[in-house]
Design a protein around this motif. Structure first.
Motif, PDB file in Angstrom:
ATOM      1  N   ARG A 167       0.843  -1.225   0.073  1.00  0.00           N
ATOM      2  CA  ARG A 167      -0.023   0.204  -0.239  1.00  0.00           C
ATOM      3  C   ARG A 167       0.937   1.160  -0.060  1.00  0.00           C
ATOM      4  NH1 ARG A 167      -1.392   3.730   3.543  1.00  0.00           N
ATOM      5  NH2 ARG A 167      -0.356   2.652   5.256  1.00  0.00           N
ATOM      6  N   GLU A 171      -2.456  -1.547  -2.965  1.00  0.00           N
ATOM      7  CA  GLU A 171      -3.324  -0.347  -2.971  1.00  0.00           C
ATOM      8  C   GLU A 171      -2.722   1.035  -3.384  1.00  0.00           C
ATOM      9  OE1 GLU A 171      -6.588  -1.460   0.414  1.00  0.00           O
ATOM     10  OE2 GLU A 171      -4.757  -1.139   1.136  1.00  0.00           O
ATOM     11  N   ILE A 174      -4.140   4.992  -1.386  1.00  0.00           N
ATOM     12  CA  ILE A 174      -5.111   4.831  -0.524  1.00  0.00           C
ATOM     13  C   ILE A 174      -4.362   5.086   0.925  1.00  0.00           C
ATOM     14  CG2 ILE A 174      -6.478   2.934   0.868  1.00  0.00           C
ATOM     15  CD1 ILE A 174      -7.372   3.579  -1.842  1.00  0.00           C
ATOM     16  N   VAL A 193      -8.606   6.095   5.499  1.00  0.00           N
ATOM     17  CA  VAL A 193      -9.568   5.518   4.826  1.00  0.00           C
ATOM     18  C   VAL A 193      -9.869   4.101   5.615  1.00  0.00           C
ATOM     19  CG1 VAL A 193     -10.235   3.854   2.826  1.00  0.00           C
ATOM     20  CG2 VAL A 193      -8.854   6.012   2.422  1.00  0.00           C
ATOM     21  N   ASP A 204     -14.021   0.277   4.008  1.00  0.00           N
ATOM     22  CA  ASP A 204     -14.097   0.879   2.724  1.00  0.00           C
ATOM     23  C   ASP A 204     -12.751   0.698   1.789  1.00  0.00           C
ATOM     24  OD1 ASP A 204     -16.141   2.418   3.599  1.00  0.00           O
ATOM     25  OD2 ASP A 204     -15.182   3.992   4.270  1.00  0.00           O
ATOM     26  N   ARG A 205     -12.171  -0.296   2.312  1.00  0.00           N
ATOM     27  CA  ARG A 205     -10.806  -0.575   1.375  1.00  0.00           C
ATOM     28  C   ARG A 205     -11.015  -2.090   0.679  1.00  0.00           C
ATOM     29  NH1 ARG A 205      -5.818   0.058   5.527  1.00  0.00           N
ATOM     30  NH2 ARG A 205      -4.751  -1.067   3.673  1.00  0.00           N
ATOM     31  N   ASP A 206     -11.210  -2.251  -0.414  1.00  0.00           N
ATOM     32  CA  ASP A 206     -11.756  -3.344  -1.083  1.00  0.00           C
ATOM     33  C   ASP A 206     -10.489  -4.666  -0.841  1.00  0.00           C
ATOM     34  OD1 ASP A 206     -13.894  -2.139  -2.204  1.00  0.00           O
ATOM     35  OD2 ASP A 206     -12.603  -1.954  -4.133  1.00  0.00           O
TER      36      ASP A 206
END
Length: 537
Positions: free
Chosen positions: A11, A50, A53, A58, A62-64
């Motif tokens: 990320r 990610e 992000i 976040v 809400d993080r896929d």
């Protein structure tokens, strides 16, 4: 030897980190693969990336990637979650520790290349898990505050921080350099473009030009934007609504440097906003400003049927007549038509149409009569005193809110300290209950801050209103002196500003209601008994 299935999570908080910075995704990926290759029983089966992000802003909900990892864990698709550092999972102090613990409870080992495995074998392990993300959250918060503060200070100093330059300004050398030695630019007023903005303001206020008509006028006369593109109604609206041209940021902040960039006065800005607000479709019932000022009729937007209350619209009508010798002829006339009666929307006992020239002449007589009754501004001191009392009430509510917010923030601090006790089993709260309470308190703080910001904005507006009383009188006086020589477009806008409502009835019985802003400047309406006047021809 049973192979351990590994999923890697990478990320970065900004898209600029994807390829350039030391914490970019390629670097994380290389480190994770090298680390996994040192474990003979590990095999990487999947990777999640990610990009852009924020782990601080976040939520995991809400993080896929986090949601897909949880689903994979429930389906027994992997054994180990590997990250470069644990803060790649997240940086939210009251959420991320519980996310890591969730994976551990579902049989997933959580590993970091730099920090090793996160265990939950003892209370100390749980406490260390919380402290790690509490520290990461604090670092993110301080970094965010530091960047915002620096950017805000540069903007307040009139320096350029990137992005498109607003129309009406150009960049020049500030004499400063950043940490990399690159010159910092500053904004300066562009002499030519600022005059164009003054012209746009004047045509909006005094001639009633809308954004489409203004953009067409600018394009036909060879004006272009910074990029050489043609003006559009969207660009025109953005320029008209932008408070930066008055020396203010969106949050109402103003500095000496920003005021030096002022192109538009507060009075002009207030008039423009009033016109745009009036023309908004959502305000159709309250509108008294003309949607457009083209055409031969003087009234538009604030003229109504005295019988059914419906709005009168302007139409062009051809009347046919027969002369004494039997020959026929026709005359084109502009008329005001009752929208309701012409479409049989209600039982209206008024006329269907009224000749526009007769109605307009009556209104011109009324306007001249109003201007002849000017008596200065005797109520100015009383109006200022009323606004000051309203400001005092506003300040009292602000003080109350600030006190309530202080208590809520103290409560939030105590609840955050309770998280550590929850992780070690010393708290009466469960992690889920504590998370819910924390969210509720944060929502209360957010709502309080929103109301406080609104009150501060209202206070600013009321303070500005005190300063606008004298300019409003000066505008009224100017209309009185120039009305007879004004163009039809200007007369149409003056009528829109003066009258909140004009009602036309059978026999051309006409009553008018003045706007409160200008009612104070006319002797006949000063005592409040004469809100309407009637005339007929």
């Amino acid at each position: 030897m049973k192979l351990q299935r590994v999923i890697c999570l990478y990320r970065v908080s900004t898209k600029k980190q994807v390829d350039k910075n030391e914490n970019d995704i390629p670097m994380q990926k290389t480190a994770c693969w090298d680390f996994a290759s040192s474990k003979p029983d590990w095999t990487i089966v999947k990777e999640y990336s990610e990009k852009g992000i924020s782990g601080y802003k976040v939520s995991a909900d809400d993080r896929d990637a986090i949601q897909e990892l949880k689903e994979a864990a429930l389906n027994d698709e992997f054994d180990i979650l590997l990250v470069f550092m644990f803060d790649r999972i997240g940086r939210i102090d009251d959420e991320t520790p519980f996310v890591v613990e969730w994976f551990a409870k579902h049989g997933i080992q959580v590993w970091s290349v730099m920090e090793g495995q996160q265990r939950f074998d003892s209370h100390v392990d749980k406490l260390m898990n919380y402290l790690r993300f509490w520290q990461a959250s604090g670092e993110s918060e301080k970094t965010s505050m530091r960047i915002k503060s620096k950017m805000q200070q540069m903007i307040e100093d009139g320096l350029y921080t990137g992005g498109p330059v607003k129309y009406g300004y150009h960049l020049s050398d500030s004499g400063l350099v950043n940490r990399k030695g690159i010159p910092i630019k500053k904004l300066d007023i562009d002499a030519v473009e600022s005059e164009v903005i003054h012209m746009m303001d004047s045509m909006t206020i005094h001639k009633g030009y809308g954004s489409h008509r203004l953009s067409r006028y600018l394009n036909e006369n060879g004006y272009r934007t910074h990029t050489g593109a043609r003006f559009t109604s969207t660009v025109v609206n953005r320029i008209l609504k932008d408070r930066f041209y008055c020396g203010y940021l969106d949050d109402g902040t103003s500095t000496e440097a920003l005021q030096a960039l002022r192109i538009r006065s507060d009075e002009t800005y207030a008039q423009i906003l009033e016109i745009l607000e009036q023309r908004n479709n959502a305000n159709e019932e309250k509108r008294h400003i003309a949607l457009r000022t083209k055409g031969q009729a003087m009234l538009s937007g604030n003229i109504f049927c005295a019988h059914c209350g419906g709005r009168l619209t302007t139409i062009r009508y051809r009347d046919h007549y027969t002369r004494a010798d039997g020959s026929e002829y026709s005359v084109d006339q502009i008329k005001y038509s009752c929208y309701h009666k012409s479409r049989k929307l209600c039982k209206c006992d008024g006329q269907t149409t009224y000749q526009a020239d007769r109605v307009d002449e009556i209104i011109r007589q009324i306007i001249r009569q109003i201007f002849s009754c000017m008596s200065g501004a005797p109520e100015e001191e009383k109006l200022q005193a009323l606004l000051k009392r309203q400001i005092a009430g506003n300040k009292a509510r602000q003080t109350q809110l600030e006190h309530e917010l202080g208590k809520s923030r103290e409560q939030l601090t105590k609840l955050q300290l309770e998280i550590a006790k929850t992780l070690t089993g010393e708290s009466v709260y469960s992690p889920e209950d504590l998370t819910q309470v924390l969210r509720t308190v944060k929502e209360n703080i957010a709502n309080g801050e929103q109301e406080l910001a609104k009150l501060r904005e209202e206070e600013t507006q009321k303070k500005q209103s005190i300063d606008l009383i004298t300019p409003a009188y000066n505008q009224f006086k100017s209309w009185a002196e120039e009305f007879d020589t004004a163009t039809l477009e200007q007369k149409k806008m003056i009528a829109c500003y003066l009258f909140k409502r004009i009602e036309v009835g059978r026999g051309y019985q006409i009553s008018v209601e003045l706007n409160m802003t200008y009612q104070q400047f006319c002797t006949e309406w000063n005592n409040g008994d004469f809100w309407k006047t009637t005339a007929a021809v």
